[in-house]
Scaffold this active site. Structure first.
Site, PDB file in Angstrom:
ATOM      1  N   PRO A  24      18.887 -19.777  -1.633  1.00 46.85           N
ATOM      2  CA  PRO A  24      17.976 -20.665  -2.367  1.00 46.85           C
ATOM      3  C   PRO A  24      18.776 -21.367  -3.482  1.00 46.85           C
ATOM      4  CG  PRO A  24      17.434 -18.342  -2.764  1.00 46.85           C
ATOM      5  CD  PRO A  24      18.653 -18.356  -1.907  1.00 46.85           C
ATOM      6  N   ASP A  50      23.068 -19.583  -6.541  1.00 46.84           N
ATOM      7  CA  ASP A  50      22.138 -18.835  -5.692  1.00 46.84           C
ATOM      8  C   ASP A  50      21.074 -18.261  -6.619  1.00 46.84           C
ATOM      9  OD1 ASP A  50      20.819 -16.909  -4.196  1.00 46.84           O
ATOM     10  OD2 ASP A  50      22.633 -16.267  -3.128  1.00 46.84           O
ATOM     11  N   HIS A  51      19.869 -18.793  -6.507  1.00 52.61           N
ATOM     12  CA  HIS A  51      18.825 -18.420  -7.462  1.00 52.61           C
ATOM     13  C   HIS A  51      18.356 -16.979  -7.287  1.00 52.61           C
ATOM     14  CE1 HIS A  51      16.266 -19.155 -10.709  1.00 52.61           C
ATOM     15  NE2 HIS A  51      15.674 -20.272 -10.349  1.00 52.61           N
ATOM     16  N   ARG A  52      18.818 -16.331  -6.214  1.00 48.11           N
ATOM     17  CA  ARG A  52      18.491 -14.898  -6.093  1.00 48.11           C
ATOM     18  C   ARG A  52      19.323 -14.082  -7.072  1.00 48.11           C
ATOM     19  NH1 ARG A  52      19.977 -13.887  -0.028  1.00 48.11           N
ATOM     20  NH2 ARG A  52      21.769 -15.026  -0.841  1.00 48.11           N
TER      21      ARG A  52
END
Ligand code: CAO
Length: 678
Positions: free
Chosen positions: A474, A650-652
C-alpha cells in the site's frame, strides 16, 4: 583416536542415489547414527547415518554427486579405543543385515510373492483376496504414514507404491507385492506402521497364460467383474439386453463421515465409464474422488456442492445398458470393455494406451525428469513425480507440504487447481499471476503499422517485480523540497579535486549520505515486514540501492554500509556500479541486500514522481531535477536551488508522520551538509 571412512551402506536395492543434502560440515561433532547426508533414489529419500560418534574430518562429496553402496563419503575421527573394532563391525553390519534381510526377504518372498504368483499360474484365471502386510522396514517400527497412494478400486501393478511412510531415517514407499485391485485400504495418513501390520486388501487375479502382460491388462478386469465384485455383476452378467437403473451410493470412505462435496464431476445426461470420478469430496485429511462403480448414463445427480456425505448416502442415478446376449456382446461389450479398460488405463497412466502395466511402469520410470526452474532439489516419491509428469507440472514451482518440504499428491492437485483458477477467473494470463483480470490486447495493426520485439530478460524481471511490488505494497508518496544551494556550491568547489581523483561528485553522493543518516535516526524505515510470522525484521546495517537506467532496462545495484563511507567513496562506488550495470557486468550479489533505494531522475528533469517501493524494503526516495526557486526568508524572496524529494513508503510499516519526519530531516541535512558530520 583413530580415523575411519564413512561409507555408503546398503541402499535397500537402489543401485545409485543422488546426494540432495549434506547435513554436516568438516569439523562437526556427530553422534553415531546422526545423519551425515540425505540421498534420494527414484523410490525414496534416505538419510545416511554416521557409523560412529566423533568428529567429521573430511567430506569428500558434494550435493548432486551420485553414490552407490560402499562409496566413501568422508572420514570421521573417533576417540573410542575400540573404534577399529567398531569400524569393522559397522562395516560388516550392513552386509550382515543385508544377508539377514535377504533371508527374511526370501521368507517373505515365499510367503508373499511366490504364493500369489504360483496360485496365479495354477489358477488359470481365478481371483483371490490377499491382505497386504507391511514388509520389513529395516527394523523401523511405528513408522507414520505420510501419504496413501492408492484408493479402493484402484488397479495396481506389482511394485506400484501403495503408501509412503517416513521413519526418522528415511522416506520410502511400500510397494505392492502383487498386481491386482485394491479392495480396501486399511490404514490412513498418520497411522503408525510396523512390520506385519495389515495395509490393505487386494483381489489378485490369476492368469494361467504365459503372457503376463496380457494378464495384467485384461484378465483382472473381467475376472474381477465376474467374481469378486457382486455389485458389478448384475449389470454386466445379465444377458437379456435392455436398460436398468442403479442408484450409486457413497462407498466406504475409510471411516470418514459428513465429508463435504467439493466438486461434482458429472451432470445429468453424461455417459460415464466405470471408475470415472463422479464427485470429489474433501475430508479434513484428504481430497478424493468417488469413482463410478458402473459404466452408464447419469440420469440424475442427487447431491450438490457443499452437501455432506457419509457411507451409504445416495449419490446419483445411473442408467446401465445391459448387453443383449453372449454372442452379440462379443462385439459391443468387447469394444466397450476395451474402451473402459483403456480409458481407466489412460486415466491412471496418462499418455500410454494399451501397453501392459509392467511395460508402462518401466517406461514411466525411465522417462525424462521433470525440468525445474527453482534450482533446488525436489523431494517427492515416484508416484507423485509421475502425477506431475501427467499434468505437465514443473515440480520446482511447488512448495511441498510434507515433511522436509516433500511434495505430496495433494500439493500437485492444489497447484494445478490454483493455476486453472487463475486462468479461468476472467481470463487472467499466467504471466499476470495476481488474480486480477488480464489485459486483452487489440489487434494494433488495424490502426497502423506495428512490429513486435521480444522483451529482454531484465525488462521481464522488472515488469514482474514492479507489478508484484505495486500489488503487495500500500503506497503513499510524501513530497518535499530540499534547499541544496549551499550543498551545490560545495559540490562545485570539489570539482577540481574530483578531476584529480577521477571521480565526479554529483548530488547523489550527498543524498546517499543523508539517507544513511536518516535511516539511522528513524530506524522504522530500515525494516522489512514478515507478515507470515507477524514480525518486523530490523536491520542493523545500512545498504542502499540506486536505480540505474540502462539500455537493457532498470537495474538496482546496492552500495553496502553507506553509513560507514565518505562522500568520495560513495561517489566513486555509485559511478562504478552504474557503469557495471550499463555494461551488464553486475554480479547478483551486487544487487542484493538493499535496505532502502534511491531513484534519481535529477539528471533528466521533472518536478515530482511516485517511485515504487522495492519490497521487502519499505521505502524509496525519488529525486527530481533541482531548479532555482524564489524562497521567502522572512523578509524577502531569495533565489534558492531546490531539489524535489518524493518519498514513497509502505504504509503498513511506516506511518505518514514518520514519512514527513524523514523528508524534513533529509531537507535539513541536505540544506546544511555540515550536519552530516554530526
Ligand atoms: N538536480 C539537478 N541536477 C542533477 C540532479 C538533480 N537532482 N542529479 C544529478 N544532476 C546532474 C548532475 O550533477 C550531473 O550534472 P553535471 O554533469 O553538470 O555535473 C547530471 O545531472 C547527470 O548526472 P548523472 O545522472 O550522471 O549522475 P547521478 O549521480 O545524478 O545519477 C544515476 C547516477 C546512475 C542514478 C543516473 O545516471 C541514472 O541512471 N538515473 C536514472 C535512474 C532511473 O531511471 N530511475 C527511475 C527508476 S523508476 O523507473
Amino acid at each position: 583416536m583413530s580415523e575411519q571412512e564413512i561409507k555408503v551402506p546398503d541402499l535397500g536395492g537402489a543401485d545409485e542415489v543422488e546426494i540432495i543434502e549434506i547435513t554436516v560440515s568438516e569439523g562437526d561433532t556427530v553422534e553415531e547414527e546422526d545423519s551425515i547426508l540425505t540421498v534420494e533414489s527414484d523410490k525414496a529419500s534416505v538419510d545416511l547415518p554416521s557409523p560412529a560418534s566423533g568428529k567429521i574430518t573430511k567430506i569428500s562429496v558434494k550435493v548432486g554427486d551420485t553414490l552407490k553402496e560402499g562409496d566413501v563419503v568422508g572420514m570421521i575421527e573417533t576417540d573410542d579405543a575400540d573404534d577399529e573394532d567398531n569400524a569393522d563391525d559397522e562395516d560388516e553390519k550392513p552386509a550382515r543385515d543385508e544377508d539377514e534381510d535377504q533371508e527374511e526377504d526370501k521368507d517373505e518372498d515365499q510367503d508373499k510373492e511366490e504364493k500369489p504368483k504360483k496360485s496365479a499360474e495354477k489358477s488359470g484365471g481365478g481371483s483371490r483376496k490377499e491382505t497386504v502386510k507391511v514388509p520389513s522396514m529395516d527394523g523401523a517400527e511405528d513408522v507414520p504414514v505420510i501419504e496413501i497412494n492408492v484408493q479402493a478400486g484402484d488397479e495396481v501393478a506389482e511394485e506400484d507404491p501403495l503408501v509412503t511412510v517416513e521413519s526418522d531415517k528415511a522416506t520410502f514407499e511400500i510397494p505392492s507385492p502383487y498386481a491386482g485391485k485394491v479392495e480396501k485400504v486399511l490404514v490412513k495418513e498418520g497411522d503408525k506402521l510396523s512390520e506385519g501390520d495389515d495395509l490393505l486388501e487386494m483381489t489378485i487375479v490369476g492368469g494361467g497364460d504365459d503372457e503376463a502382460g496380457e494378464e495384467t491388462k485384461e484378465e483382472p478386469k473381467k475376472e474381477t467383474e465376474s467374481k469378486s465384485e457382486p455389485k458389478k455383476e448384475a449389470p454386466k452378467k445379465k444377458s437379456g439386453g435392455g436398460t436398468r437403473k442403479e442408484t450409486v451410493k457413497v462407498p466406504n470412505m475409510d471411516g470418514a463421515e459428513d465429508v463435504p462435496v467439493l466438486e461434482i464431476n458429472v451432470k445429468d445426461g453424461d455417459e460415464v465409464a466405470e471408475e470415472d470420478p463422479l464427485v470429489t469430496v474433501e475430508s479434513d485429511k484428504a481430497t478424493f474422488e468417488i469413482p463410478s462403480p458402473f459404466a452408464g448414463k447419469v440420469t440424475k445427480v442427487l447431491v450438490k456442492e457443499g452437501d455432506k456425505l457419509s457411507e451409504g448416502d445416495d449419490l446419483l442415478e445411473l442408467t446401465i445398458t445391459e448387453d443383449g446376449g453372449e454372442e452379440e456382446a462379443e462385439t459391443d461389450t468387447e469394444t466397450e470393455t476395451e474402451e473402459t479398460t483403456e480409458e481407466s488405463s489412460k486415466d491412471k497412466d496418462g499418455e500410454r494406451e494399451s501397453k501392459p502395466k509392467s511395460e508402462e511402469k518401466g517406461k514411466s520410470e525411465e522417462s525424462e525428469p521433470v525440468p525445474r526452474t527453482g534450482g533446488g532439489k525436489v523431494h517427492a516419491g515416484p508416484a507423485v513425480r509421475k502425477l506431475a509428469r501427467e499434468y505437465g507440472v514443473d515440480m520446482g514451482r511447488i512448495k511441498g507440504s510434507g515433511p522436509k518440504d516433500r511434495i505430496l499428491k495433494d500439493d500437485i492437485q492444489a497447484y494445478v487447481k490454483g493455476e486453472l483458477q487463475k486462468t479461468q477467473e476472467g481470463g487472467v494470463s499466467a504471466a499476470s499471476g495476481a488474480g486480477i483480470p488480464g489485459v486483452k490486447l487489440p489487434d494494433f495493426s488495424q490502426f497502423g503499422e506495428v512490429e513486435r520485439e521480444s522483451m529482454s530478460r531484465i525488462q521481464v524481471a522488472t515488469a514482474n517485480n514492479m507489478q508484484r511490488n505495486w500489488l503487495n505494497v500500500p503506497h503513499v508518496t510524501q513530497h518535499d523540497d530540499a534547499d541544496i544551494t549551499d550543498m551545490d556550491a560545495f559540490r562545485k568547489d570539489l570539482k577540481a579535486e574530483g578531476e584529480k581523483r577521477g571521480v565526479k561528485m554529483t548530488p547523489l553522493a550527498f543524498v546517499l549520505k543523508a539517507c544513511a543518516h536518516a535511516l539511522a535516526e528513524l530506524p522504522q524505515f530500515n525494516v522489512s515486514l514478515d507478515m507470515e510470522r507477524k514480525e518486523l525484521v530490523r536491520k542493523k546495517y545500512i545498504h542502499i540501492g540506486i536505480a540505474v537506467d540502462t539500455p537493457n532496462g532498470l537495474m538496482v545495484p546496492v552500495i553496502r554500509d553507506v553509513d560507514k563511507k565518505g562522500l568520495w567513496e560513495l561517489a566513486a562506488e555509485a559511478a562504478e556500479l552504474a557503469g557495471k550495470a550499463r555494461d551488464k557486468k553486475l554480479k547478483p550479489n551486487e544487487m542484493q541486500g538493499g535496505c532502502f533505494s534511491i531513484t534519481s531522475l535529477g539528471g533528466i528533469g521533472g518536478t515530482a514522481f511516485t517511485p515504487i517501493v522495492s519490497t521487502p524494503e519499505v521505502a524509496i526516495l525519488g529525486l527530481s531535477k533541482a531548479s532555482m526557486k524564489p524562497v521567502w526568508d522572512g523578509k524577502a524572496f531569495q533565489p534558492r536551488l531546490m531539489m524535489p524529494l518524493s518519498l514513497s513508503y509502505d504504509h503498513r510499516a511506516v506511518n505518514g508522520a514518520d514519512a514527513a519526519r524523514f523528508t524534513t530531516l533529509l531537507s535539513d541535512l541536505l540544506g546544511d551538509v555540515r550536519r552530516l558530520l554530526l
